[in-house]
Design a protein around this motif. Sequence first.
Motif, PDB file in Angstrom:
ATOM      1  N   TYR A  19       4.013   6.212  -2.451  1.00 19.99           N
ATOM      2  CA  TYR A  19       5.356   6.728  -2.727  1.00 19.99           C
ATOM      3  C   TYR A  19       5.593   6.813  -4.230  1.00 19.99           C
ATOM      4  CZ  TYR A  19       6.591   5.796   2.175  1.00 19.99           C
ATOM      5  OH  TYR A  19       6.652   5.797   3.536  1.00 19.99           O
ATOM      6  N   ASP A  20       6.581   7.632  -4.615  1.00 19.19           N
ATOM      7  CA  ASP A  20       6.971   7.596  -6.022  1.00 19.19           C
ATOM      8  C   ASP A  20       7.967   6.445  -6.230  1.00 19.19           C
ATOM      9  OD1 ASP A  20       9.647   8.428  -5.601  1.00 19.19           O
ATOM     10  OD2 ASP A  20       9.076  10.530  -5.623  1.00 19.19           O
ATOM     11  N   TYR A  21       8.409   6.282  -7.469  1.00 16.62           N
ATOM     12  CA  TYR A  21       9.148   5.061  -7.812  1.00 16.62           C
ATOM     13  C   TYR A  21      10.513   4.973  -7.130  1.00 16.62           C
ATOM     14  CZ  TYR A  21       5.488   4.032 -11.136  1.00 16.62           C
ATOM     15  OH  TYR A  21       4.265   3.738 -11.689  1.00 16.62           O
ATOM     16  N   ASN A  22      11.151   6.094  -6.872  1.00 18.41           N
ATOM     17  CA  ASN A  22      12.422   6.046  -6.140  1.00 18.41           C
ATOM     18  C   ASN A  22      12.200   5.917  -4.634  1.00 18.41           C
ATOM     19  OD1 ASN A  22      14.771   6.044  -7.826  1.00 18.41           O
ATOM     20  ND2 ASN A  22      14.259   8.126  -8.489  1.00 18.41           N
TER      21      ASN A  22
ATOM     22  N   GLY B 151       0.046   0.928 -17.823  1.00 20.61           N
ATOM     23  CA  GLY B 151       0.100  -0.482 -18.218  1.00 20.61           C
ATOM     24  C   GLY B 151       0.375  -1.375 -17.030  1.00 20.61           C
ATOM     25  N   GLU B 152       0.438  -2.677 -17.278  1.00 21.70           N
ATOM     26  CA  GLU B 152       0.737  -3.669 -16.248  1.00 21.70           C
ATOM     27  C   GLU B 152       2.103  -4.271 -16.535  1.00 21.70           C
ATOM     28  OE1 GLU B 152      -2.293  -6.556 -15.400  1.00 21.70           O
ATOM     29  OE2 GLU B 152      -3.883  -5.208 -16.069  1.00 21.70           O
ATOM     30  N   TYR B 153       2.897  -4.410 -15.495  1.00 26.00           N
ATOM     31  CA  TYR B 153       4.271  -4.868 -15.671  1.00 26.00           C
ATOM     32  C   TYR B 153       4.614  -5.903 -14.599  1.00 26.00           C
ATOM     33  CZ  TYR B 153       4.393  -0.356 -18.119  1.00 26.00           C
ATOM     34  OH  TYR B 153       4.124   0.705 -18.931  1.00 26.00           O
ATOM     35  N   TYR B 154       5.493  -6.854 -14.983  1.00 23.20           N
ATOM     36  CA  TYR B 154       6.034  -7.795 -13.995  1.00 23.20           C
ATOM     37  C   TYR B 154       7.495  -8.062 -14.329  1.00 23.20           C
ATOM     38  CZ  TYR B 154       6.785 -11.931 -11.115  1.00 23.20           C
ATOM     39  OH  TYR B 154       7.284 -12.816 -10.186  1.00 23.20           O
ATOM     40  N   MET B 155       8.319  -8.028 -13.313  1.00 23.10           N
ATOM     41  CA  MET B 155       9.740  -8.310 -13.502  1.00 23.10           C
ATOM     42  C   MET B 155      10.189  -9.215 -12.358  1.00 23.10           C
ATOM     43  SD  MET B 155      12.745  -7.380 -15.106  1.00 23.10           S
ATOM     44  CE  MET B 155      14.413  -7.916 -14.714  1.00 23.10           C
ATOM     45  N   ALA B 156      10.872 -10.297 -12.697  1.00 22.32           N
ATOM     46  CA  ALA B 156      11.358 -11.227 -11.672  1.00 22.32           C
ATOM     47  C   ALA B 156      12.880 -11.267 -11.700  1.00 22.32           C
ATOM     48  CB  ALA B 156      10.793 -12.628 -11.918  1.00 22.32           C
ATOM     49  N   THR B 157      13.464 -11.333 -10.523  1.00 19.84           N
ATOM     50  CA  THR B 157      14.909 -11.527 -10.393  1.00 19.84           C
ATOM     51  C   THR B 157      15.144 -12.680  -9.418  1.00 19.84           C
ATOM     52  OG1 THR B 157      14.988  -9.866  -8.631  1.00 19.84           O
ATOM     53  CG2 THR B 157      15.484  -9.114 -10.870  1.00 19.84           C
ATOM     54  N   GLU B 158      16.365 -13.178  -9.399  1.00 17.73           N
ATOM     55  CA  GLU B 158      16.707 -14.255  -8.473  1.00 17.73           C
ATOM     56  C   GLU B 158      17.204 -13.625  -7.169  1.00 17.73           C
ATOM     57  OE1 GLU B 158      16.145 -17.478  -9.143  1.00 17.73           O
ATOM     58  OE2 GLU B 158      16.935 -18.195  -7.245  1.00 17.73           O
ATOM     59  N   GLY B 159      16.341 -13.563  -6.188  1.00 15.18           N
ATOM     60  CA  GLY B 159      16.732 -13.030  -4.887  1.00 15.18           C
ATOM     61  C   GLY B 159      17.525 -14.059  -4.099  1.00 15.18           C
TER      62      GLY B 159
ATOM     63  N   SER C 236       0.446   0.733 -13.592  1.00 11.15           N
ATOM     64  CA  SER C 236       0.650   2.178 -13.669  1.00 11.15           C
ATOM     65  C   SER C 236      -0.491   2.818 -14.440  1.00 11.15           C
ATOM     66  CB  SER C 236       1.984   2.470 -14.366  1.00 11.15           C
ATOM     67  OG  SER C 236       2.064   3.841 -14.711  1.00 11.15           O
ATOM     68  N   GLU C 237      -0.903   3.987 -13.955  1.00 15.92           N
ATOM     69  CA  GLU C 237      -1.867   4.793 -14.708  1.00 15.92           C
ATOM     70  C   GLU C 237      -1.201   6.047 -15.247  1.00 15.92           C
ATOM     71  OE1 GLU C 237      -5.235   5.396 -12.100  1.00 15.92           O
ATOM     72  OE2 GLU C 237      -6.246   3.631 -12.963  1.00 15.92           O
ATOM     73  N   GLY C 238       0.138   6.024 -15.262  1.00 11.21           N
ATOM     74  CA  GLY C 238       0.880   7.152 -15.807  1.00 11.21           C
ATOM     75  C   GLY C 238       1.146   8.256 -14.804  1.00 11.21           C
ATOM     76  N   GLU C 239       0.865   8.012 -13.517  1.00  9.19           N
ATOM     77  CA  GLU C 239       1.088   9.033 -12.496  1.00  9.19           C
ATOM     78  C   GLU C 239       2.455   8.838 -11.850  1.00  9.19           C
ATOM     79  OE1 GLU C 239      -0.975  11.484 -12.108  1.00  9.19           O
ATOM     80  OE2 GLU C 239      -2.388  10.628 -13.553  1.00  9.19           O
ATOM     81  N   LYS C 240       2.807   9.698 -10.895  1.00 17.27           N
ATOM     82  CA  LYS C 240       4.124   9.613 -10.245  1.00 17.27           C
ATOM     83  C   LYS C 240       4.221   8.405  -9.309  1.00 17.27           C
ATOM     84  CE  LYS C 240       4.863  12.434  -6.666  1.00 17.27           C
ATOM     85  NZ  LYS C 240       5.008  13.702  -5.905  1.00 17.27           N
ATOM     86  N   SER C 241       3.077   7.867  -8.892  1.00 16.49           N
ATOM     87  CA  SER C 241       3.055   6.676  -8.034  1.00 16.49           C
ATOM     88  C   SER C 241       2.318   5.554  -8.753  1.00 16.49           C
ATOM     89  CB  SER C 241       2.347   6.976  -6.706  1.00 16.49           C
ATOM     90  OG  SER C 241       2.980   8.051  -6.050  1.00 16.49           O
ATOM     91  N   PRO C 242       2.672   4.299  -8.477  1.00 16.77           N
ATOM     92  CA  PRO C 242       1.930   3.190  -9.095  1.00 16.77           C
ATOM     93  C   PRO C 242       0.488   3.160  -8.602  1.00 16.77           C
ATOM     94  CG  PRO C 242       4.022   2.446  -8.130  1.00 16.77           C
ATOM     95  CD  PRO C 242       3.799   3.835  -7.648  1.00 16.77           C
ATOM     96  N   TRP C 243      -0.400   2.630  -9.428  1.00 16.31           N
ATOM     97  CA  TRP C 243      -1.783   2.435  -8.986  1.00 16.31           C
ATOM     98  C   TRP C 243      -1.868   1.202  -8.094  1.00 16.31           C
ATOM     99  CZ3 TRP C 243      -5.583  -1.399  -9.806  1.00 16.31           C
ATOM    100  CH2 TRP C 243      -6.880  -1.035  -9.415  1.00 16.31           C
ATOM    101  N   ARG C 244      -1.034   0.185  -8.396  1.00 19.36           N
ATOM    102  CA  ARG C 244      -1.024  -1.047  -7.597  1.00 19.36           C
ATOM    103  C   ARG C 244       0.373  -1.642  -7.619  1.00 19.36           C
ATOM    104  NH1 ARG C 244      -1.134  -4.196  -4.058  1.00 19.36           N
ATOM    105  NH2 ARG C 244      -2.295  -6.145  -3.895  1.00 19.36           N
ATOM    106  N   VAL C 245       0.814  -2.119  -6.458  1.00 18.82           N
ATOM    107  CA  VAL C 245       2.091  -2.827  -6.345  1.00 18.82           C
ATOM    108  C   VAL C 245       1.840  -4.143  -5.626  1.00 18.82           C
ATOM    109  CG1 VAL C 245       4.395  -2.824  -5.317  1.00 18.82           C
ATOM    110  CG2 VAL C 245       3.460  -0.716  -6.247  1.00 18.82           C
ATOM    111  N   HIS C 246       2.341  -5.225  -6.171  1.00 22.34           N
ATOM    112  CA  HIS C 246       2.292  -6.509  -5.476  1.00 22.34           C
ATOM    113  C   HIS C 246       3.670  -7.149  -5.563  1.00 22.34           C
ATOM    114  CE1 HIS C 246       0.974 -10.284  -3.844  1.00 22.34           C
ATOM    115  NE2 HIS C 246       1.374 -10.933  -4.930  1.00 22.34           N
TER     116      HIS C 246
ATOM    117  N   LYS D 253       0.837  -1.209   0.000  1.00 24.25           N
ATOM    118  CA  LYS D 253       0.000   0.000   0.000  1.00 24.25           C
ATOM    119  C   LYS D 253       0.870   1.256   0.000  1.00 24.25           C
ATOM    120  CE  LYS D 253      -3.679  -0.287  -0.301  1.00 24.25           C
ATOM    121  NZ  LYS D 253      -4.381  -0.580  -1.586  1.00 24.25           N
ATOM    122  N   LEU D 254       2.005   1.201   0.716  1.00 29.17           N
ATOM    123  CA  LEU D 254       2.925   2.342   0.675  1.00 29.17           C
ATOM    124  C   LEU D 254       3.421   2.582  -0.746  1.00 29.17           C
ATOM    125  CD1 LEU D 254       5.059   1.739   3.894  1.00 29.17           C
ATOM    126  CD2 LEU D 254       3.473   3.614   3.494  1.00 29.17           C
ATOM    127  N   GLY D 255       3.602   1.484  -1.491  1.00 29.50           N
ATOM    128  CA  GLY D 255       4.061   1.615  -2.866  1.00 29.50           C
ATOM    129  C   GLY D 255       3.078   2.386  -3.736  1.00 29.50           C
TER     130      GLY D 255
END
Length: 404
Positions: A68-71, A335-343, A354-364, A63-65
């Motif tokens: 907050y903005d992306y940085n 748009g909707e995006y997903y990126m996976a890395t090996e943690g 994203s809806e094109g704003e400074k903060s994401p619309w949803r983060v999971h 929810k904080l995501g």
Amino acid sequence: MYDKTAQKFKGKFDNLPEGHLLVNLGPSHPATHGILQNVIQIDGERIVEADAIIGYVHRCFEKLGERYDYNQFLVCTDRMNYISTPLNNIGWILTVEKMLQIEVPERVTYVRMIISELSRIMDHIICNGILGVDLGAFSGMLHLFHHRENIHSILEKLTGARLTTTFCRVGGMERDIYPDFVKEVKEVINGLKPAMDEFNTLLIRNKIFNDRTAGVGGISAEDALAFGFSGPNLRAAGVDFDVRKDTPYMLYDKVDFDIPIGEDGSVLHRTLVRMEEMRQSIRIIEQLIDGIPEGSYHADLPHIFLPEKQKVYTSMEELIYHFKLIMHGIKVPAGEYYMATEGGNGELGFYVVSEGEKSPWRVHVRRPCFWYYQAFSHMVKGSLIADSIATMSSLNVIAGELDC
């Protein structure tokens, strides 16, 4: 506590058979390595039923995501898997850069990969070292901890912090590497190699350790996949899957390294896989450390990467870019995006809308520990209490990553 727990689980544990007990393992227990609660029904020393509970470390990061903005969200990723924070930082930053479809200089990618593999080593040292402690062997952890501290020193010099590194920025890194970075990384990995051999002799080849871990807490490949396992715990069960190999990112498709595979998913095989992964991480670092390209530590993208502070004071153009980034943030295409890395613990994924704003619309956040912990009850059913401690320890469930 007994009455409250019994009442909470009345439906599940009602009418306990004679001689059975309902007990808490956690949430505040040294062997749980965090605030993890397991309500278990025991018959003597054997576990009949278990229920793993989450929610104690819920901090609303997702929810904080959305505020907050992306940085700014980068600081939340620090606090997920706090054993290897740069891996989380890099996973988030790569996600945003994928959304923006930007490329960073090769110098940045080299440094990010080196830091990623050092962080993976830090993560595995903790897991294997603490496993020894849980089984009564304290010396092994101390033996490798000195080298983990050396990695922390590098991170501290590079980022200004030991734990909450907030490593990287969208489009690059906060700062360039310091002059002795290459030399110190080489010293760390040169010191690690013999230390790992000694750790292997001291703990892994120890008969008591082998007796306590071989065939204990195992999970089949089918069950591991069904529970959503990834990372070293999945590979220990015999499944050859690693995000770095199967969906390469950064330069992982250009370096040579092997993926260690276990057999029965037991505590012993999870430990062996992590030991070999540390060696492979060293192998990756050795291929990169002498070839760090010259150049900038960030992309030339003034609408994304903050200008140097000194230039803000003397240049109107830089001042405007600084103002717009601080006030309006980075605008990501809708748009909707997903990126996976090996943690450190497996597949770490960020799903962002994203809806094109400074903060994401949803983060999971797809955090690997969540999937391990849901399988814990299944894995310890029928085992001894003492074995359940080894099972939990070898899964490396990090409470901060469990519940976002």
